[in-house]
Design a protein around this motif. Structure first.
Motif, mmCIF file in Angstrom:
data_model
loop_
_atom_site.group_PDB
_atom_site.id
_atom_site.type_symbol
_atom_site.label_atom_id
_atom_site.label_comp_id
_atom_site.label_asym_id
_atom_site.label_seq_id
_atom_site.Cartn_x
_atom_site.Cartn_y
_atom_site.Cartn_z
ATOM 1 N N ASN A 238 0.780 -1.243 0.000
ATOM 2 C CA ASN A 238 0.000 0.000 0.000
ATOM 3 C C ASN A 238 0.803 1.280 0.000
ATOM 4 N N GLU A 239 2.055 1.219 0.384
ATOM 5 C CA GLU A 239 2.779 2.470 0.572
ATOM 6 C C GLU A 239 3.718 2.777 -0.594
ATOM 7 N N THR A 240 3.958 4.070 -0.774
ATOM 8 C CA THR A 240 4.875 4.500 -1.828
ATOM 9 C C THR A 240 6.314 4.160 -1.433
ATOM 10 N N GLU A 241 7.247 4.502 -2.301
ATOM 11 C CA GLU A 241 8.622 4.009 -2.115
ATOM 12 C C GLU A 241 9.237 4.439 -0.775
ATOM 13 N N GLY A 242 10.223 3.673 -0.385
ATOM 14 C CA GLY A 242 10.866 3.866 0.918
ATOM 15 C C GLY A 242 11.028 2.506 1.565
ATOM 16 N N ASP A 243 12.131 2.335 2.303
ATOM 17 C CA ASP A 243 12.403 1.016 2.882
ATOM 18 C C ASP A 243 11.643 0.794 4.182
ATOM 19 N N ILE A 244 11.541 -0.490 4.546
ATOM 20 C CA ILE A 244 10.777 -0.863 5.740
ATOM 21 C C ILE A 244 11.711 -1.429 6.799
ATOM 22 N N LEU A 245 11.506 -1.013 8.029
ATOM 23 C CA LEU A 245 12.256 -1.580 9.147
ATOM 24 C C LEU A 245 11.256 -2.225 10.101
ATOM 25 N N VAL A 246 11.472 -3.514 10.357
ATOM 26 C CA VAL A 246 10.540 -4.264 11.188
ATOM 27 C C VAL A 246 11.233 -4.643 12.498
ATOM 28 N N PHE A 247 10.585 -4.351 13.614
ATOM 29 C CA PHE A 247 11.182 -4.704 14.896
ATOM 30 C C PHE A 247 10.558 -5.963 15.471
ATOM 31 N N LEU A 248 11.415 -6.996 15.651
ATOM 32 C CA LEU A 248 10.992 -8.218 16.330
ATOM 33 C C LEU A 248 11.969 -8.450 17.488
ATOM 34 N N THR A 249 11.922 -9.671 18.088
ATOM 35 C CA THR A 249 12.707 -9.774 19.326
ATOM 36 C C THR A 249 14.014 -10.565 19.258
ATOM 37 N N GLY A 250 14.128 -11.541 18.347
ATOM 38 C CA GLY A 250 15.361 -12.344 18.386
ATOM 39 C C GLY A 250 15.589 -13.135 17.118
ATOM 40 N N GLN A 251 16.739 -13.819 17.087
ATOM 41 C CA GLN A 251 17.165 -14.518 15.878
ATOM 42 C C GLN A 251 16.136 -15.529 15.367
ATOM 43 N N ALA A 252 15.688 -16.425 16.235
ATOM 44 C CA ALA A 252 14.790 -17.489 15.778
ATOM 45 C C ALA A 252 13.504 -16.879 15.215
ATOM 46 N N GLU A 253 12.998 -15.883 15.925
ATOM 47 C CA GLU A 253 11.758 -15.250 15.502
ATOM 48 C C GLU A 253 11.931 -14.495 14.182
ATOM 49 N N ILE A 254 13.074 -13.838 14.050
ATOM 50 C CA ILE A 254 13.348 -13.094 12.824
ATOM 51 C C ILE A 254 13.487 -14.066 11.654
ATOM 52 N N ALA A 305 17.507 -0.593 -8.053
ATOM 53 C CA ALA A 305 16.388 0.266 -8.445
ATOM 54 C C ALA A 305 15.083 -0.530 -8.520
ATOM 55 N N GLY A 306 14.020 0.036 -8.032
ATOM 56 C CA GLY A 306 12.714 -0.610 -8.115
ATOM 57 C C GLY A 306 12.478 -1.667 -7.038
ATOM 58 N N ILE A 307 13.491 -1.894 -6.213
ATOM 59 C CA ILE A 307 13.358 -2.898 -5.149
ATOM 60 C C ILE A 307 13.247 -2.170 -3.812
ATOM 61 N N ARG A 308 12.385 -2.681 -2.965
ATOM 62 C CA ARG A 308 12.244 -2.094 -1.643
ATOM 63 C C ARG A 308 12.969 -2.989 -0.635
ATOM 64 N N LYS A 309 13.764 -2.344 0.217
ATOM 65 C CA LYS A 309 14.501 -3.105 1.221
ATOM 66 C C LYS A 309 13.623 -3.272 2.456
#
Ligand code: ADP
Ligand code: MG
Length: 657
Positions: A238-254, A305-309
């Protein structure tokens, strides 16, 4: 004309630094303040350039002439990545002028002037060099995190000055404390009203939304992982360009979340009939503490280019590292925290709601370069009812045994009156002293014993070090050193998100544990280590058995270092020599129990166990453990036991007799 501009530039060395960072304008003031004061506090928002730039300013101003500029970080990943970055900016190879030191990995040389290191490393280094004579400057970075080692270093540096170590040093030591959010007033008072330099940051507006997917009643469920993944996909769609940062808690979960995302990505690549547009153009990258360096580097690279991180990270991306281009933050609202449980007498890893100030900090990561958005998967009610205003510092929450042993080794005997920034509860200190006494690290008078000094030689927790020493004194260190190494690296079992693969991997791990003798997670670790070490094609062996080869490589290296320490200690005439013989697994159990004597439990009803520390609290074995699968009534050793769904106790012996 142009030439003169350019040459002036070079003189100022503007290109040396990143000219757009807010700290740049404050360069002269910072250098002057550092020259004029023994203690200085620098306050500036995350991403303003404190960690990467200030040490370079000091270096250019000649601070490195009388000793190294040591910069501490609470986290290993941040230490390495920042050192790499600064080496790049200064155009030198890592380990030359700029180096780093983290546990089991020293990348410095005679030439190193700017040394990034974990706070734990500096604390250990003070044992060999209490006056820090190798350093001209110590920068305690990320002070707002209030990690245990940084808190102890605060007190030590203050104390050293009070004791007049200045006289013992050839040149005075400059101490700079850097922080993003800490109550600087309190810290300034602690360091004798030292000056505070504040770097005003700039933040673009951030729209914050509560998505109400998690409420107060979900506080103990793991539903937030799947909800977070869903929100991440929606954001991407849904969102226009720009990278996403997701906060989770640990290695296994990530890894699990990445797999959920990858699963869709794989569907695009390999099975066109299952074409799923939702992850098209999404570059999925994990970021957690024990990640290998080459993988960390990818986090900072701009996406094609054209890829969202999309970076899925632990709390490390909240303040320790800044990733450019982030415009969307997805906040799960949880963090993994080590909490000391006095009833169990253990540190327990718990997943808990973050504090409100941490949530604000996480959201702030979306507005560094452009206006951003933060999606909080939890509700406002969750915010109000479950999230505390501020995080409680580690020193009030975690086991103090290790740092108290360090202080005692530094001949600081009155650990109760040590200058703590926040005083831990006296009963916590006494508890730690009791534990150290029980394992023989200190004697009745509170002085460090010979064994205590041997324990300190190992960069391991006192319990694990104790177990290793026991094994060495029995002459069976080849059983314990690999286990200690395996426990010191990232999780070795590959966890696949797909249920079929997960099942296969699970079966593979079960087979390994059977081959290792069953019912003993430590024996399984030892078996894996030995198989790898002797295999002609270790990488292939790991792949076949669902083991992270990367983790194993680190473990092989760590074991070598531990062996060197053990061999050196054995030369000491005071090193204990004992006799004990028995089957391998019995020896292993005996040594581990010597270290983890307080983690013993007896089987109670069904699958539950009761601790044997006098409290008799009820615990469950983690389902991933071999003991969980074992027959009722049998003994075993497991890595994790759970008190509730979210709490894990490490290294645990469970027996029925
Ligand atoms: P602060 O310490 O004030 O939070 P930093 O010095 O860490 O700020 O960051 C300053 C800048 O350096 C940021 O723009 C960040 O993106 C960049 N940076 C830091 N580390 C790296 C790295 N390893 N690779 C690329 N850029 C980095
Ligand atoms: Mg920083």
């Amino acid at each position: 004309m142009e030439k003169s501009v350019r040459s002036r530039r070079r003189e100022d060395n503007e290109s040396f630094y990143n000219p757009i960072l807010p700290i740049h304008k404050w360069k002269d003031e910072l250098v002057r303040a550092a020259k004029d004061n023994s203690f200085l506090i620098v306050m500036g928002d995350t991403g303003s350039g404190k960690t990467t730039q200030l040490p370079q300013y000091l270096y250019k101003a000649g601070f490195g002439k009388n000793g190294m500029i040591g910069v501490t970080q609470p986290r290993r990943v941040a230490t390495i990545s920042v050192a790499q970055r600064v080496a790049e900016e200064m155009n030198c190879s890592l380990g030359s002028t700029v180096g780093y030191q983290v546990r089991f990995d020293d990348c410095t040389s005679e030439r190193t002037v700017i040394k990034y290191m974990t706070d734990g490393c500096l604390l250990r280094n003070t044992l060999a060099d209490p006056d820090l004579t190798k350093y001209s400057t110590i920068v305690l970075d990320e002070a707002h995190e209030r990690s245990l080692s940084t808190d102890i270093l605060f007190g030590l540096l203050k104390k050293q000055f009070q004791l007049g170590s200045r006289k013992r040093r050839k040149y005075p030591l400059t101490v700079i404390v850097m922080s993003a959010t800490l109550e600087t007033q309190k810290l300034s008072l602690f360091f004798g009203n030292c000056p505070v330099v504040t770097i005003p940051g700039k933040l673009f507006p951030i729209k914050e939304r509560f998505l109400n997917l998690i409420g107060p009643r979900d506080k103990d469920s793991t539903a937030y992982v799947t909800e977070t993944v869903k929100v991440t996909l929606q954001t991407h769609l849904n969102e226009t360009e720009g990278d996403i940062l997701v906060f989770l808690t640990g290695q296994a979960e990530i890894e699990r979340a990445c797999n959920l995302l990858f699963k869709k990505a794989e569907a695009i690549d390999y099975r066109h009939d299952l074409y799923d547009r939702s992850v098209e153009g999404l570059l999925i990258l994990p970021l957690y503490g024990s990640m290998p360096t080459d993988q960390q580097k990818r986090i900072f690279l701009a996406p094609p280019a054209g890829i969202r991180k999309c970076v899925l990270s632990t709390n490390i991306a909240a303040t320790s590292v800044t990733i450019e281009g982030i415009r969307y933050v997805v906040d799960s609202g949880f963090v993994k925290q080590l909490n000391y449980n006095p009833r169990a007498g253990l540190d327990i890893l718990e997943i808990v709601p973050i504090s409100k100030s941490e949530a604000v900090q996480r959201a702030g990561r979306a507005g560094r370069t452009a206006p951003g958005k933060c999606f909080r998967i939890y509700s406002e009610e969750f915010w109000e009812k479950c999230m505390p205003d501020h995080m409680i510092p580690d020193i009030k929450r975690t086991s103090l045994a290790s740092v108290i042993l360090t202080l005692k080794c530094l001949e600081i005997h009155d650990v109760i009156r040590f200058p703590y920034l926040d005083h831990p509860e006296e009963k916590h200190i006494l508890e730690a002293l009791k534990k150290l006494y029980q394992c023989g690290a200190i004697d009745r008078t509170g002085c460090v014993t010979k064994l205590g000094h041997f324990i300190m030689e190992f960069p391991l927790s006192p319990n694990l070090a104790c177990a290793v020493i026991k094994a060495t004194s029995f002459g069976c260190q080849e059983l314990l050193l690999p286990v200690a190494a395996m426990l010191s690296v990232e999780h070795v079992f590959i966890q696949s998100g797909e249920s079929q693969k997960q099942k296969e991997a699970g079966q593979g791990h079960e087979e390994l544990s059977q081959l290792a003798g069953g019912c003993n997670d430590f024996a399984t670790l030892l078996y894996i280590f030995e198989q790898c070490k002797t295999s002609p094609k270790p990488a292939a062996w790991c792949h076949k058995n669902g083991i992270h080869w990367r983790a194993l490589k680190s473990a092989l290296n760590v074991e070598k270092q531990l062996k060197e320490i053990a061999n050196r200690l054995k030369e000491n005439k005071d090193f204990p020599v004992e006799k004990f013989d028995g089957p391998r697994n019995e020896m292993l159990r005996h040594c581990l129990c010597a270290g983890y004597f307080s983690n013993v439990a007896r089987r109670s009803v069904g699958r539950t166990f009761r601790t044997m520390d006098g409290h008799g609290s009820i615990i469950h074995i983690h389902p991933s453990s071999a003991v969980y699968l074992g027959e009722e009534g049998r003994q075993g050793m497991c890595l994790d036991a759970c008190r509730s769904r979210h709490t894990c106790i490490q290294a645990f012996y469970a027996g029925s007799d």
